[in-house]
Structure formats: C-alpha cells, structure tokens
Design a protein around this motif. Structure first.
Motif, short mmCIF file in Angstrom:
data_model
loop_
_atom_site.label_atom_id
_atom_site.label_comp_id
_atom_site.label_asym_id
_atom_site.label_seq_id
_atom_site.Cartn_x
_atom_site.Cartn_y
_atom_site.Cartn_z
N ALA A 34 30.28 39.21 27.99
CA ALA A 34 31.07 40.14 28.80
C ALA A 34 31.39 39.51 30.15
CB ALA A 34 30.29 41.45 28.99
N TRP A 35 32.22 40.22 30.89
CA TRP A 35 32.52 39.87 32.27
C TRP A 35 32.01 40.98 33.18
CZ3 TRP A 35 34.82 35.36 33.97
CH2 TRP A 35 35.41 34.54 33.00
N LEU A 36 31.36 40.59 34.25
CA LEU A 36 30.95 41.58 35.26
C LEU A 36 32.02 41.60 36.36
CD1 LEU A 36 29.07 43.49 36.82
CD2 LEU A 36 27.90 41.45 37.71
N GLU A 37 32.71 42.74 36.47
CA GLU A 37 33.70 42.93 37.54
C GLU A 37 33.00 43.58 38.72
OE1 GLU A 37 38.26 44.34 37.53
OE2 GLU A 37 36.81 45.97 37.27
N THR A 38 32.94 42.85 39.83
CA THR A 38 32.22 43.32 41.03
C THR A 38 33.17 44.11 41.93
OG1 THR A 38 32.73 41.43 42.45
CG2 THR A 38 30.91 41.18 40.88
N ALA A 95 31.60 49.00 29.70
CA ALA A 95 30.81 50.05 30.35
C ALA A 95 31.09 49.99 31.85
CB ALA A 95 29.32 49.85 30.09
N SER A 96 30.98 51.14 32.47
CA SER A 96 31.16 51.20 33.92
C SER A 96 30.05 52.06 34.51
CB SER A 96 32.53 51.78 34.29
OG SER A 96 32.58 53.17 34.03
N ASN A 97 29.67 51.75 35.73
CA ASN A 97 28.63 52.53 36.39
C ASN A 97 29.06 53.96 36.65
OD1 ASN A 97 26.91 50.39 36.36
ND2 ASN A 97 26.80 50.13 38.58
N ALA A 98 30.36 54.17 36.89
CA ALA A 98 30.84 55.52 37.14
C ALA A 98 30.63 56.41 35.92
CB ALA A 98 32.31 55.48 37.53
N LEU A 105 31.58 46.42 33.33
CA LEU A 105 31.46 45.36 32.33
C LEU A 105 32.73 45.35 31.50
CD1 LEU A 105 27.77 45.66 31.07
CD2 LEU A 105 28.74 43.96 32.62
N LEU A 106 33.42 44.19 31.49
CA LEU A 106 34.66 44.04 30.73
C LEU A 106 34.40 43.25 29.46
CD1 LEU A 106 37.00 43.04 33.71
CD2 LEU A 106 36.38 45.34 32.94
N ARG A 107 35.20 43.50 28.48
CA ARG A 107 35.07 42.76 27.22
C ARG A 107 35.34 41.27 27.47
NH1 ARG A 107 34.82 46.30 23.01
NH2 ARG A 107 35.57 48.43 23.45
N ASN A 137 42.33 42.36 40.81
CA ASN A 137 42.20 41.50 41.99
C ASN A 137 40.77 41.50 42.53
OD1 ASN A 137 43.24 39.64 43.86
ND2 ASN A 137 43.64 41.24 45.37
N LEU A 138 39.81 41.63 41.63
CA LEU A 138 38.40 41.64 42.00
C LEU A 138 37.70 40.40 41.44
CD1 LEU A 138 37.70 45.40 41.24
CD2 LEU A 138 37.96 44.38 43.50
N ALA A 139 36.59 40.05 42.05
CA ALA A 139 35.81 38.90 41.58
C ALA A 139 35.03 39.31 40.34
CB ALA A 139 34.87 38.43 42.68
N MET A 140 35.16 38.53 39.25
CA MET A 140 34.41 38.81 38.03
C MET A 140 33.68 37.56 37.58
SD MET A 140 37.37 39.17 35.10
CE MET A 140 38.41 37.79 34.63
N ILE A 141 32.54 37.79 36.91
CA ILE A 141 31.61 36.71 36.56
C ILE A 141 31.30 36.80 35.07
CG2 ILE A 141 29.33 35.73 37.07
CD1 ILE A 141 29.47 37.42 39.71
N PRO A 142 31.34 35.68 34.32
CA PRO A 142 31.03 35.73 32.89
C PRO A 142 29.53 35.89 32.65
CG PRO A 142 31.45 33.47 33.57
CD PRO A 142 31.75 34.33 34.76
N LEU A 143 29.16 36.70 31.64
CA LEU A 143 27.77 36.96 31.29
C LEU A 143 27.55 36.63 29.82
CD1 LEU A 143 27.21 40.43 33.03
CD2 LEU A 143 26.85 38.13 33.99
#
Length: 857
Positions: A757-761, A597-600, A587-589, A786-792
């Motif tokens: 936030a933005w979800l970086e997949t 936040a990141s899953n890792a 999750l990006l600002r 260079n990854l697909a990200m989606i606004p939340l």
C-alpha cells in the motif's frame, strides 16, 4: 589624538542628569508592570499601582546614583545591593497581588535588565555630548506615544480578521516547535500547521523569530494571543525609537523636531493601517528598518563613508527577513540612490571597496530569505501582470487623499495613506527653507515626487508604468501597491523635511522657531486624532480572551485557506472548518486505484454510543433561520468522538455549528471548502451527495460536556420542527485507527497492512521530504491530492517523515543567524564599554559620586 565624539569623557553626572537618569528606568519599570499585568491575563492595572512601582524604582535609582559610590566603594557590592532592593520592591508589591514567586522574580529581573540597558545607552549618549534632562523627557514621551498608538494591542484577547488568524497560527506553530526543541524550523509540523505550510515561515521569518525570542525571554509563560500582541506592541516601540535615532542624526541640533517627526511616522495611517486595517504583521515588522536605510542613504550622500554603505546593507538585510514586498521597493530606492551618487559625484575614490563591503554584509545577513524562497518547490505558480494593479489604484483613489474617517467608512484600500501631517511636512520644510541650497535632500524629494506615479491612477502614466513593470516585481508587490509603498512615501516626506529643517532652522529667529513649533504641534495633534480613529476601527474586531483562546486550542484550530493556497494544488478534502490532523492520513492501494482505509472512516468503525435524529427547534415556533438541534450530545473528558451525519435537509447555503464549553465547530453548507479552486468536486464536509459527513469532537475539559448543535439556513425563514440529519456518535481511540499517529513534529506513524500500500500523509508534498520505514530510507512521492505518500510493504511498518532542506538553505541560515547575533553583541558591547569608559574617566567628586555603570543604574 582622537577627539571624535565617541572618545569624549564627560564629567560625573550633575544633579539634574541624575534625576533624568532615574526617570528612565522608573518609567520603563512602570511600563513593564503595566504590560506584565495585561499580558498575564490580570486585566488593566490601576494607575496608582503602576505609578507606585515606577516611582519606587525611580527613587531607588536616584539614591544609588547619588549616595551609592560614597557609602559602598565595591562595584559588585553596589550592584548586588541594588538587585536585592529591586527584588524587595517586587516582593512588597506581591503582597497585594496574586503573583507567584517565579513571576515576582521575573519582574525584578526584567526591571534590572531594563535599568542596565538604559544606563548603558545613557552613558553612550553622554559621551557624545547628547545627554540632558530634556533628552530623558523626549524618550519618555516617545515611549508613551508608542504605547498610546498601539494601545489596542495591550491586551490578552484577539484582534484582527482572517490574515491576523493565519499569522497567529503560523507563529504558534513556530514557537511550538521551538518549545519542543526543534530548531531551526523549516516547515509547519504541529497541529497549527500540520500540512507542512511554509508561507510566511520561509519567505518572511522575522515575525516568528521575534515571537520565539520573546517567548524565550518570558520563560514560555504566555499564551499565543498575548505573545502575538506583545510582539506587535514592541515593534511599535522599535519603529518610533528607530525613527527618532535616525532622524536625530540629521536634526542633531533640533532633537524636539526629530522626536515629533518620529512620532508622525508611527502615527501615519500608512504604518498603523498594516496592523489596524489589513492585519499585515510582517509589513509592520519591516517598518523599523525603513528609517535605518534612509539614514544610510543620507549619510552616503553626505560623506561617502563606509559606515553609510554598511547601514544601508544591514537595514535592507533585516527588511528582507521581515517582508519582501517593502524590502524590494526600498532596495530599488537604495540602488537608485547609489547609482545617482556615483554619477553625480566627481570623486569616486574608494567607491568600489565600499560597495563591495556593503554587498558582502548584505549577503552575510540577508541572503537566507532569497535562498530559502528560491529552493522551495510545489509552490503556487500564479504570476501577476501589471494590469491587475490598475483596478486597485482606482478603487483607493481619491480616498487615500481624504481624511482617514472617509476611507474607514468605505473600508477601502484608501486607508493606506501618508496622512495630512506627513503630506504637510515637505511644504512646511520649503516654507522654512533657507536661501542657500539644501544639500542631500534631493534624493528624498525625488522619491516624494516619483512615487505618486505608481500610487495614483494618473491617466496614461500609471497604466504605462505598471504594464511595463516586470511580472516578478508585480507578483511580489501584489495588486495593492498602496500597502507596500505608502509607508516608504511617508518616510521620504519626513526625511526630506528633516534634511531641509537641519539646514534652515539654525539661522532663524525666535519668532520663526515658535511658528515652526506651533505647526509641528498642530500636525501632531491631527495625526493623533487620525490614529485614534484607526484604533477604534480595530477595536471592532477585538475578541475576549476566553473566546479567542477556545478557538486557538489544538482541538479547535482552523488552518485557514492560506495554509494551502501557497502550494500548486489544494487537496479535495480541504475545509474552512476544523480538520482533525489524526484523520488526514489514508492508505491507498498499491496501484493507486482507490483507498484501502482512512483514519476518518476508521473513527466510525466501532458501535455508536448515541444515535438518533436531529430535530430543528426554535422555541416559540415562529419562522426563523437559526435552529437549535435536539437531542444534545454528552462528551466525556479525554475521549475522542466521530459524529456521523446523514443530512435530510436539501442542499442550500447555511452553517452547522457545535459551540459549547471548550469546543468550537463551524462548517459552511453545502460545501465547507467553498471558494477554494480545485480540479475536481470538493470532498470536504458538507451536505452534498459526495461531501464528507463526519465531524470530529473532543473536549479538553475535566468534566463531561453537554453539547448542542445549531443549524443555520440562509435560504429563508422556516417554522422549525423539521428533521435536519440522522446521527451516530462513535467513540474511538487513536490506537484503533488504521494509521496510528505517533507524533506530528516530525510526522511518525505505525501501520499494519496485509497487502502492499501507499501511506498518504497530511503533509503537502516536497522533494525535500525524506521518509524512513522500519529503519530504511524510502521514497516519497506526490499523490493525486498533492500530498506526500510513502510505499509500505505487508506487515508492520514504522514510518517517519522529516524535512531536510538543501545545504545552501542551512548554510545561509546559520551564517545569517550567527551574523545577526554577532552584530547585536558588538552593539551591546560598544554601548557597555562606552558607559564604562565614561564612568571610569569621570573626575572624582565627593558631592557628585557616580554609581557603577553596570546594572545598578
């Protein structure tokens, strides 16, 4: 009245022909049982076990041919009785094995299918006046040669190096999606290619499609390694069969010579090196179609027929599906041949219509790889120039003209060579040539003479040619033209020899023919020896099935650098080691200024169940470079873990490993993303100050796993007893992660956020990705990685990310698949109808009754 060979109705088969017809399914049944035992993981069966099965099927087939029509006049009844008998034989063999009822039924059904196909093919040959006892022996000999030349691939373990692993996991991703009901497959989506890899899927898809078809025919019972190995071994059989059929069309009066030339093509290092030395499976899959194209070219020079143009078009279309570099050079040759034919032939009547028909067929069957490749975005922009080819030419020469043992010892690109047997064929052909002009061999001899200027560092010439070559041509070829062109050069030699032999041998005497046969036998023996050296070289890369399957489990799979290097940019977190798909979502600002936040990191949010300090031990306390770390870790079945490390050893070259049970982890130190070009400092796993230092762990076993880590240093021996890292072992559940992954094919996730936030997949960005958030379509942007990200929006978000190809891609794929299915169906129908007509027209002979032309043969 039409008296073409296709309309000839031969009499019922003689006693000798019935023996030959029975030998074919018997031998095929023996091969089927041999392959079944190996690829099902039961090991190599005994000769008695395999030959007994083949003899039983052979005897049943002969009895059906000899007495079936006399005793039972109903064709369906004969077919049913034959099928029941085969099933009974399979059941009898099952009594001494551990076959399941399903496996027994499959083996019986596959045997029936082979028998039916061989019977139809046999009758088609008989209608053309080609069937004889010796023809069956030739096919049996060719099949045996194909098995022996690809024998290392007749096993259920691993074989090959880095490229082989990459093609294997891309095949596993493709077939996994098929098993989940996803078709067509446009991008990688499963754990085997969770980043959305598209190469070679979108530019050379035939290998994956063949594996998917074989997986369907084997009822999805094979693991990835046996499925890959079976696909390769079947392509070896296809290469030798295609070569024989095409060369036999030229050498129709000398089928034995055609069989030897076909075996020489498969045995050539230029062909076998692609699977034994370079792990180039896509290139190997293209090899069956080179003879098809050359046959069409020869036929075009022979009679300017429409069929010749269609053969060339179909062969080229299949090659572009298989491997674009080989297809490109073969297309250049075919186009050059067509232009030369138009220039040198006085009569060009109907040429425009024939060329248009061939072009139309090519567009119908072969346009998909072009449309697919041209519509890809975010691909690696690297363009090669001709200068980059010249060093590889110098490195390979003169080893590509020396015995294969020399090239293998050096491990050089000189391994890609035609071999002395193929090199000798044009000279042998000229030695036995007749005084009259050899027509239609000139186009192949021109290829034999011209390709060396591109393959060898001839002073002044090679440099001029490659520096003048268009960058697109060089880029597709890559820096190793010997890999792409040597097989084509070999085919030119064999086909030029075949054309000259066809015109020269009929007028020779017995003594000359014996000398010719002796020369071919000598060349075949030499070629077999060279092939055995290649097979032995590949044997060094073989990995036992159990070990290889452990590495290929979804909780251990390594994507390799090839999954990322085909794109414009590689994420900073790329690692040559295992990357957990569940952890590659962040999750990006909203202003993209940092990570929310990141899953890792979320995997380590809970309290640890084990913590301490890893100490390096070597047992006898002597200086060493390999150290076992204590204490050991205990992993429970079904539980996911995050091992958090704080390294205490200084940065330096080495490895950290966790190998035990069904778990495999290995990371390069100090940076496990080493060697990958990135714009900023790597954030992959390592022991540097900015490196990621959390390892995902999970066992799929049914009992707890005691796991010990190993530290390997390349900085020099050490006495041991030193601290390597402080550790904390955190258990976690997927529901506790900030981004809860619901599925990977397609990507689906649930996210609860209190701020925008933005979800970086984990998917590499493409303009063709479409996102849906809470039922509404949303935009998809490219992140800094260079990854697909989606606004939340704040609150709960249900997200899905799917790939929607352009309409031209979908249309070209659908048309091509339908076209290939129709073409294969028509070929099968013609063969079946040919056998039916032949059987129905055969005069009734009480003592030579023929069986029904269906599956009963």
């Amino acid at each position: 009245m039409d008296n073409s060979p296709e309309r000839i109705n031969p009499p019922a088969p003689t006693w000798l022909e019935r023996v030959a017809l029975a030998l074919l399914p018997g031998t095929a049944a023996a091969w089927l049982l041999f392959a079944f035992e190996i690829y099902s993981g039961r090991g190599t069966p005994s000769l008695a076990f395999v030959s007994g099965w083949g003899i039983a099927v052979c005897a049943l087939h002969f009895l059906t041919l000899t007495f079936g029509a006399r005793v039972i006049h109903s064709a369906p009844a004969r077919i049913g009785l034959y099928s029941a008998a085969v099933l009974g034989i399979a059941h009898a063999w099952r009594l001494s094995t551990d076959w399941s009822p399903g496996e027994t039924a499959w083996l019986a059904g596959a045997t029936l299918g082979l028998a039916a196909g061989l019977s139809c093919a046999w009758e088609t040959f008989r209608r053309r006046g080609q069937a004889a006892f010796s023809e069956a022996l030739r096919w049996i000999g060719l099949g045996t040669a194909a098995v022996l030349l690809l024998l290392p691939y007749y096993w259920d373990g691993g074989i090959g190096a880095g490229d082989a692993a990459w093609y294997l996991i891309m095949m596993a991703d493709f077939v996994s999606q098929l098993r989940e009901g996803i078709f067509p497959v446009w991008v990688g989506q499963t754990p085997y290619a969770f980043n959305g890899a598209v190469i070679p899927l979108r530019v050379a898809p035939l290998f994956q499609h063949e594996a998917g078809l074989i997986d369907l025919l084997t009822f999805r019972t094979l693991d990835w390694l046996p499925l890959r190995n079976l696909t390769i071994s079947l392509n070896g059989a296809a290469i030798i069969a295609s070569s024989y059929l095409c060369i036999r069309s030229i050498l129709s009066r000398h089928p034995n010579a055609a069989a030897v030339l076909a075996a020489l093509f498969l045995a050539s290092p230029s062909v076998l090196a692609s699977v034994y030395f370079g792990d180039q499976f896509m290139q190997f899959v293209a090899m069956p179609f080179i003879p098809v194209v050359l046959l069409g070219v020869w036929q075009g020079w022979k009679d300017d027929s429409l069929g010749a143009e269609l053969i060339v078009a179909g062969g080229l279309a299949a090659m572009w599906w298989a491997h674009s570099p080989v297809a490109l050079w073969t297309s250049i040759f075919a186009a050059g041949s067509l232009v030369a034919r138009l220039l040198f032939r006085r009569s060009r009547r109907g040429a425009t219509l024939r060329i248009a028909a061939g072009a139309g067929l090519f567009l119908l069957l072969g346009s998909y790889p072009f449309v697919s490749a041209l519509t890809l975005d975010n691909v690696n922009p690297t363009i090669l120039q001709g200068e980059s080819v010249l060093p590889s030419l110098g490195e390979a020469f003169p080893r590509n003209l020396l015995p294969i043992a020399v090239s293998l010892a050096a491990g050089s690109q000189g391994t890609y060579q035609p071999g002395y047997a193929a090199l000798a064929i044009p000279s042998l052909a000229l030695l036995f040539r007749s005084r009259r002009r050899e027509r239609n061999a000139g186009i192949f001899l021109a290829g034999v003479c011209l390709l060396p200027f591109l393959l060898f560092p001839i002073p002044g010439v090679a440099s001029l040619l490659w520096r003048s070559a268009p960058s697109t041509l060089v880029t597709i070829t890559n820096v190793w033209p010997m890999q792409r062109l040597m097989s084509l050069w070999t085919a030119f030699m064999l086909f030029s020899g075949a054309v000259i032999f066809a015109q020269a041998l009929p007028g020779t005497g017995r003594r000359t023919r014996l000398m010719f046969a002796g020369c071919l036998a000598t060349l075949a023996a030499w070629s077999a020896r060279e092939a055995s050296l290649l097979a032995a070289y590949a044997g060094r890369t073989m990995m036992p099935a159990r070990e290889a399957r452990t590495i290929l489990q979804p909780n251990n799979i390594l994507l390799t650098r090839y999954a990322y290097t085909s794109f414009e940019r590689i994420p900073d977190y790329f690692s040559h080691g295992f990357m957990e798909p569940l952890w590659e979502s962040r999750l990006l600002r909203a202003d993209l200024s940092g990570v929310l936040a990141s899953n890792a990191e979320g995997a380590t949010a809970g309290p640890p169940i084990q913590e301490g300090r890893f100490i390096a031990n070597i047992g006898n306390q002597s200086p060493a470079t390999h150290f076992l770390l204590t204490p050991a870790l205990t992993l429970q079945p079904g539980q996911r873990y995050a091992l958090e490390l704080d390294f205490l050893v200084p940065e330096g070259p080495g490895y950290i490993q966790a190998i035990g049970g069904d778990l495999f982890r290995e990371y390069i130190l100090p940076n496990s993303g080493a060697g990958i070009t990135i714009d900023s400092e790597s954030l992959s796993f390592g022991n540097g100050p900015q490196n990621f230092q959390i390892v995902p762990l999970q066992t799929l076993a049914q009992e707890p796993l005691q796991l010990s880590l190993q530290y390997i240093t390349l900085s020099g021996p050490s006495p041991g007893g030193f601290a390597v890292a402080d550790f904390r072992l955190h258990p976690y559940q997927t529901e506790d992660l900030p981004v809860r992954i619901r599925g990977m094919a397609p990507y689906r996730a649930s996210v609860q956020t209190v701020v925008p936030a933005w979800l970086e997949t984990p998917r590499i960005w493409s303009s063709r990705f479409k996102a849906v958030v809470n039922g509404n379509e949303s935009e998809v942007r490219r992140s800094s990685q260079n990854l697909a990200m989606i606004p939340l929006n704040p609150g709960n978000n249900e997200i899905s990310l799917t790939y929607r190809p352009p309409l031209p891609v979908v249309a070209s794929y659908g048309v091509a698949v339908a076209g290939w299915l129709f073409a294969l169906a028509m070929l099968g129908y013609r063969a079946f109808r040919g056998s039916v007509r032949s059987d129905e027209a055969a005069p009734a002979r009480p003592d030579r009754a023929s069986a029904d032309p269906g599956c009963a043969r």
